[in-house]
Design a protein around this motif. Structure first.
Motif, PDB file in Angstrom:
ATOM      1  N   ILE A 191       2.749   8.824  -4.287  1.00  0.00           N
ATOM      2  CA  ILE A 191       3.940   8.848  -5.135  1.00  0.00           C
ATOM      3  C   ILE A 191       4.054   7.518  -5.874  1.00  0.00           C
ATOM      4  O   ILE A 191       4.253   7.469  -7.093  1.00  0.00           O
ATOM      5  CB  ILE A 191       5.207   9.109  -4.302  1.00  0.00           C
ATOM      6  CG1 ILE A 191       5.173  10.517  -3.712  1.00  0.00           C
ATOM      7  CG2 ILE A 191       6.458   8.959  -5.178  1.00  0.00           C
ATOM      8  CD1 ILE A 191       6.304  10.785  -2.750  1.00  0.00           C
ATOM      9  N   GLY A 192       3.925   6.421  -5.131  1.00  0.00           N
ATOM     10  CA  GLY A 192       4.013   5.109  -5.753  1.00  0.00           C
ATOM     11  C   GLY A 192       2.912   4.884  -6.777  1.00  0.00           C
ATOM     12  O   GLY A 192       3.158   4.370  -7.873  1.00  0.00           O
ATOM     13  N   TRP A 193       1.692   5.279  -6.438  1.00  0.00           N
ATOM     14  CA  TRP A 193       0.553   5.107  -7.336  1.00  0.00           C
ATOM     15  C   TRP A 193       0.770   5.870  -8.640  1.00  0.00           C
ATOM     16  O   TRP A 193       0.493   5.376  -9.725  1.00  0.00           O
ATOM     17  CB  TRP A 193      -0.708   5.583  -6.629  1.00  0.00           C
ATOM     18  CG  TRP A 193      -1.985   5.410  -7.388  1.00  0.00           C
ATOM     19  CD1 TRP A 193      -2.743   6.400  -7.944  1.00  0.00           C
ATOM     20  CD2 TRP A 193      -2.668   4.181  -7.664  1.00  0.00           C
ATOM     21  NE1 TRP A 193      -3.864   5.877  -8.547  1.00  0.00           N
ATOM     22  CE2 TRP A 193      -3.846   4.507  -8.391  1.00  0.00           C
ATOM     23  CE3 TRP A 193      -2.410   2.844  -7.373  1.00  0.00           C
ATOM     24  CZ2 TRP A 193      -4.749   3.533  -8.816  1.00  0.00           C
ATOM     25  CZ3 TRP A 193      -3.311   1.883  -7.807  1.00  0.00           C
ATOM     26  CH2 TRP A 193      -4.456   2.223  -8.519  1.00  0.00           C
ATOM     27  N   ASP A 194       1.289   7.099  -8.535  1.00  0.00           N
ATOM     28  CA  ASP A 194       1.573   7.898  -9.734  1.00  0.00           C
ATOM     29  C   ASP A 194       2.651   7.244 -10.587  1.00  0.00           C
ATOM     30  O   ASP A 194       2.529   7.167 -11.810  1.00  0.00           O
ATOM     31  CB  ASP A 194       2.032   9.309  -9.347  1.00  0.00           C
ATOM     32  CG  ASP A 194       0.883  10.158  -8.834  1.00  0.00           C
ATOM     33  OD1 ASP A 194      -0.274   9.841  -9.148  1.00  0.00           O
ATOM     34  OD2 ASP A 194       1.150  11.128  -8.114  1.00  0.00           O
ATOM     35  N   LEU A 195       3.710   6.757  -9.924  1.00  0.00           N
ATOM     36  CA  LEU A 195       4.815   6.182 -10.684  1.00  0.00           C
ATOM     37  C   LEU A 195       4.404   4.903 -11.408  1.00  0.00           C
ATOM     38  O   LEU A 195       4.962   4.588 -12.464  1.00  0.00           O
ATOM     39  CB  LEU A 195       6.012   5.917  -9.761  1.00  0.00           C
ATOM     40  CG  LEU A 195       6.698   7.169  -9.203  1.00  0.00           C
ATOM     41  CD1 LEU A 195       7.876   6.775  -8.313  1.00  0.00           C
ATOM     42  CD2 LEU A 195       7.172   8.092 -10.319  1.00  0.00           C
ATOM     43  N   VAL A 242       8.792  -0.617  -7.908  1.00  0.00           N
ATOM     44  CA  VAL A 242       7.872   0.196  -7.117  1.00  0.00           C
ATOM     45  C   VAL A 242       6.655  -0.637  -6.720  1.00  0.00           C
ATOM     46  O   VAL A 242       6.226  -0.634  -5.558  1.00  0.00           O
ATOM     47  CB  VAL A 242       7.433   1.455  -7.901  1.00  0.00           C
ATOM     48  CG1 VAL A 242       6.295   2.169  -7.163  1.00  0.00           C
ATOM     49  CG2 VAL A 242       8.605   2.411  -8.091  1.00  0.00           C
ATOM     50  N   TRP A 243       6.098  -1.358  -7.675  1.00  0.00           N
ATOM     51  CA  TRP A 243       4.936  -2.209  -7.411  1.00  0.00           C
ATOM     52  C   TRP A 243       5.291  -3.270  -6.377  1.00  0.00           C
ATOM     53  O   TRP A 243       4.522  -3.541  -5.437  1.00  0.00           O
ATOM     54  CB  TRP A 243       4.477  -2.857  -8.717  1.00  0.00           C
ATOM     55  CG  TRP A 243       3.123  -3.480  -8.677  1.00  0.00           C
ATOM     56  CD1 TRP A 243       2.444  -3.933  -7.578  1.00  0.00           C
ATOM     57  CD2 TRP A 243       2.264  -3.719  -9.801  1.00  0.00           C
ATOM     58  NE1 TRP A 243       1.227  -4.454  -7.945  1.00  0.00           N
ATOM     59  CE2 TRP A 243       1.089  -4.332  -9.293  1.00  0.00           C
ATOM     60  CE3 TRP A 243       2.376  -3.498 -11.169  1.00  0.00           C
ATOM     61  CZ2 TRP A 243       0.043  -4.719 -10.135  1.00  0.00           C
ATOM     62  CZ3 TRP A 243       1.330  -3.884 -11.995  1.00  0.00           C
ATOM     63  CH2 TRP A 243       0.185  -4.479 -11.484  1.00  0.00           C
ATOM     64  N   ARG A 277      16.687   0.806  -0.342  1.00  0.00           N
ATOM     65  CA  ARG A 277      15.617  -0.173  -0.489  1.00  0.00           C
ATOM     66  C   ARG A 277      14.907   0.020  -1.815  1.00  0.00           C
ATOM     67  O   ARG A 277      14.950   1.078  -2.431  1.00  0.00           O
ATOM     68  CB  ARG A 277      14.605  -0.016   0.645  1.00  0.00           C
ATOM     69  CG  ARG A 277      15.159  -0.379   2.015  1.00  0.00           C
ATOM     70  CD  ARG A 277      15.236  -1.874   2.203  1.00  0.00           C
ATOM     71  NE  ARG A 277      13.939  -2.431   2.579  1.00  0.00           N
ATOM     72  CZ  ARG A 277      13.668  -3.715   2.643  1.00  0.00           C
ATOM     73  NH1 ARG A 277      14.589  -4.590   2.320  1.00  0.00           N
ATOM     74  NH2 ARG A 277      12.482  -4.145   3.008  1.00  0.00           N
ATOM     75  N   ALA A 278      14.209  -1.008  -2.267  1.00  0.00           N
ATOM     76  CA  ALA A 278      13.444  -0.925  -3.500  1.00  0.00           C
ATOM     77  C   ALA A 278      12.342   0.119  -3.356  1.00  0.00           C
ATOM     78  O   ALA A 278      11.818   0.343  -2.270  1.00  0.00           O
ATOM     79  CB  ALA A 278      12.832  -2.290  -3.834  1.00  0.00           C
ATOM     80  N   GLY A 279      12.004   0.773  -4.466  1.00  0.00           N
ATOM     81  CA  GLY A 279      10.876   1.689  -4.440  1.00  0.00           C
ATOM     82  C   GLY A 279      11.214   3.136  -4.702  1.00  0.00           C
ATOM     83  O   GLY A 279      10.347   3.926  -5.045  1.00  0.00           O
ATOM     84  N   MET A 308       5.535  -1.622  -2.870  1.00  0.00           N
ATOM     85  CA  MET A 308       4.216  -1.274  -2.338  1.00  0.00           C
ATOM     86  C   MET A 308       3.466  -2.519  -1.875  1.00  0.00           C
ATOM     87  O   MET A 308       2.776  -2.494  -0.846  1.00  0.00           O
ATOM     88  CB  MET A 308       3.405  -0.530  -3.394  1.00  0.00           C
ATOM     89  CG  MET A 308       3.956   0.834  -3.764  1.00  0.00           C
ATOM     90  SD  MET A 308       3.025   1.628  -5.100  1.00  0.00           S
ATOM     91  CE  MET A 308       1.498   2.056  -4.220  1.00  0.00           C
ATOM     92  N   SER A 309       3.607  -3.605  -2.603  1.00  0.00           N
ATOM     93  CA  SER A 309       2.932  -4.851  -2.244  1.00  0.00           C
ATOM     94  C   SER A 309       3.563  -5.474  -1.011  1.00  0.00           C
ATOM     95  O   SER A 309       2.857  -5.985  -0.129  1.00  0.00           O
ATOM     96  CB  SER A 309       2.975  -5.831  -3.425  1.00  0.00           C
ATOM     97  OG  SER A 309       2.366  -5.274  -4.562  1.00  0.00           O
ATOM     98  N   ARG A 310       4.866  -5.432  -0.912  1.00  0.00           N
ATOM     99  CA  ARG A 310       5.533  -5.985   0.266  1.00  0.00           C
ATOM    100  C   ARG A 310       5.159  -5.208   1.523  1.00  0.00           C
ATOM    101  O   ARG A 310       5.061  -5.770   2.617  1.00  0.00           O
ATOM    102  CB  ARG A 310       7.055  -5.969   0.073  1.00  0.00           C
ATOM    103  CG  ARG A 310       7.813  -6.650   1.204  1.00  0.00           C
ATOM    104  CD  ARG A 310       9.284  -6.768   0.896  1.00  0.00           C
ATOM    105  NE  ARG A 310       9.907  -5.463   0.675  1.00  0.00           N
ATOM    106  CZ  ARG A 310      11.169  -5.305   0.274  1.00  0.00           C
ATOM    107  NH1 ARG A 310      11.917  -6.374   0.040  1.00  0.00           N
ATOM    108  NH2 ARG A 310      11.664  -4.100   0.100  1.00  0.00           N
ATOM    109  N   ASP A 311       4.910  -3.907   1.361  1.00  0.00           N
ATOM    110  CA  ASP A 311       4.488  -3.089   2.495  1.00  0.00           C
ATOM    111  C   ASP A 311       3.015  -3.251   2.825  1.00  0.00           C
ATOM    112  O   ASP A 311       2.514  -2.651   3.780  1.00  0.00           O
ATOM    113  CB  ASP A 311       4.770  -1.607   2.212  1.00  0.00           C
ATOM    114  CG  ASP A 311       6.261  -1.293   2.199  1.00  0.00           C
ATOM    115  OD1 ASP A 311       7.034  -2.064   2.811  1.00  0.00           O
ATOM    116  OD2 ASP A 311       6.660  -0.277   1.584  1.00  0.00           O
TER     117      ASP A 311
END
Length: 480
Positions: free
Chosen positions: A117-121, A337-338, A97-99, A341-344
């Motif tokens: 993790i996502g926020w850092d990336l 990644v963005w 999956r994406a991310g 995170m938005s889809r989630d």
């Protein structure tokens, strides 16, 4: 159900068995298209790994840190990176999956772990795009100057980097051009990336082949002028030149057969890149004594030293091509990644909207393009570079740790690729990442702490209540 449970609150996890489901994604315009094949993925990986490491960093480390042992620095860094690459490959086959690291962390460590993790990336990848753009700008300026053109000083660098500098115009425009390319659709963008990566590899091989005939073995003595420790110190620096497959893995959802192709692409891209790095280092330190290698343009001075000064233009073109592909890979990474995170629901769903026909997240792509252009145009490269380190190393440590946890907690899950040497190989990745983090300056830690606190505020103010898992909990939908 055996193994990890879904958890509650900030520790709620996305069940791996259902993580591939996207019940409403297509209806809400959150759909990516699977068009990438094995070699396109490999090209994106190679494009992300090979860049400034060959054309700039090798000379810097050879001259002041490791001498001819710079090739060992790359090998040591490559081994540490390979440990992480094996872990990424197992996850890529398991969760296509994406991310990338964000999605893996969400599934194993819970929502708060995945969030950070996502926020850092988001910050790290955007900063890498900006830093690389500034690096390309220097080579573009060199080539323009070679033609005899006299460019205005105001457009040649960020404020404070030179007399009369106001903005690095080349760097800012390059960021916007890469963003435009990515909005054309992943198939068109990947085709461009594959062609450019092929040209880059040809240039590197040309440099190696031509340089091979001008090697003097006397230049390899002494091999460890700074001691064995110099090779390890060099490894800590060049490590940042031997990752890129992590950003490539964010495109798993756009791969035709991610479970088979993604693990292979990760390993192929790292293997190809390491061979080219070692060959380039052998030629560089063999053509010129390490003391005389220029820190800024090692290969250019090396070829001039053997009477091939005209080859400098070829090297400059190769550097531009090589670094351009790095921009592509990491901008692709941050936008995916963005998007994930938005889809989630951890960031506003508006950002997860994709183009109705091209099926790419155009909104976040343009936002990242503009943000990276502003950083590249107005921030000196030394300050921008300090933003690129800690988050990625932490992501590496988390992914390597998570693959160990999941292997023993959920051994029954179908894995198309299995990290060898469990738990020792991913353990090396954890240790190497933490070791390299200790080399980072306190300013890097300060910037990371500020970004961490901002992320903490965003998570509890918005993400905790709006995530898809929070909505599932509110509706009483079981996730175990």
């Amino acid at each position: 159900m055996a193994g990890l449970r879904a958890g509650h609150g900030v520790l709620r996890r996305k069940p791996i068995e259902t993580i591939e489901e996207a019940e409403t994604a297509e209806a809400h315009g959150e759909h990516l298209t699977r068009t990438l094949g094995l070699w396109q993925l490999t090209a994106i990986g190679v494009g992300g790994i090979i860049g400034a490491g060959i054309f700039s960093l090798a000379g810097t480390i050879a001259n002041g840190t490791a001498g001819p042992a710079v090739l060992l620095s790359f090998l040591i860094a490559g081994v540490a990176s390979a440990a992480a690459a094996f872990s990424y490959a197992e996850f890529a086959g398991l969760i296509p999956r994406a991310g990338s690291a964000y999605t893996y962390g969400y599934a194993v460590l819970g929502e708060i772990g995945g969030w950070f993790i996502g926020w850092d990336l988001l910050l790290e990848y955007t900063a890498i795009v900006s830093v690389v753009a500034i690096g390309i700008s220097g080579y573009v300026n060199f080539l323009v100057t070679e033609t005899g053109a006299d460019l205005p000083h105001w457009m040649l660098g960020a404020p404070g980097t030179g007399d009369g500098h106001r903005v690095d115009l080349f760097a800012a425009v390059l960021c916007l051009l890469i963003a435009y390319l990515l909005t054309l659709g992943i198939k068109s963008a990947a085709r461009f990336e594959t062609i450019v990566v092929a040209l880059k590899v040809i240039v590197v091989l040309l440099v190696v082949v031509v340089g091979f005939f001008h090697i003097s073995t006397a230049n390899y003595q002494p091999f460890f002028p700074f001691g064995v420790s110099g090779a390890f110190t060099g490894a800590a620096t060049v490590f940042f030149a031997v990752f890129g497959y992590d950003a490539m893995s964010t495109a798993a959802e756009e791969s035709k057969d991610a479970q088979r192709h993604m693990p292979r692409a990760i390993m192929y891209s790292l293997a190809v890149s390491m061979v080219l790095y070692v060959l380039a280092c052998l030629v560089l330190t063999g053509m010129q004594n390490y003391k005389d290698i220029d820190r800024e343009s090692g290969f250019s001075t090396a070829f001039k030293s053997v009477g091939l000064g005209g080859f400098a233009d070829v090297i400059a073109v190769g550097a531009i091509i090589g670094i351009l592909t790095v921009m592509f890979t990491f901008m692709l990474g941050v936008t995916r990644v963005w998007f994930a995170m938005s889809r989630d629901g951890l960031l506003p769903k508006w950002f997860a909207h994709t183009h109705p026909t091209r099926h790419v997240p155009t909104r976040v792509t343009w936002i990242v393009g503009v943000a990276s252009a502003v950083i590249a145009g107005l921030v000196p490269i030394s300050e921008a570079a300090e933003l690129t380190n800690i988050g990625i190393l932490l992501a590496f440590a988390v992914v390597c740790s998570a693959v160990i946890v999941l292997r023993y907690k959920r051994p029954e899950l179908p894995r198309s690729f299995r990290c060898p040497g469990m738990p020792f190989v991913p353990g090396i990745g954890v240790v190497a990442s933490i070791w390299l983090i200790t080399y980072l300056a306190w300013q890097t830690w300060l910037r990371f702490a500020v970004w961490f606190l901002i992320g903490l505020a965003v998570y509890f103010a918005y993400s905790y209540r709006h995530s898809e898992l929070a909505h599932a909990d509110a509706r009483g939908i079981p996730r175990d």
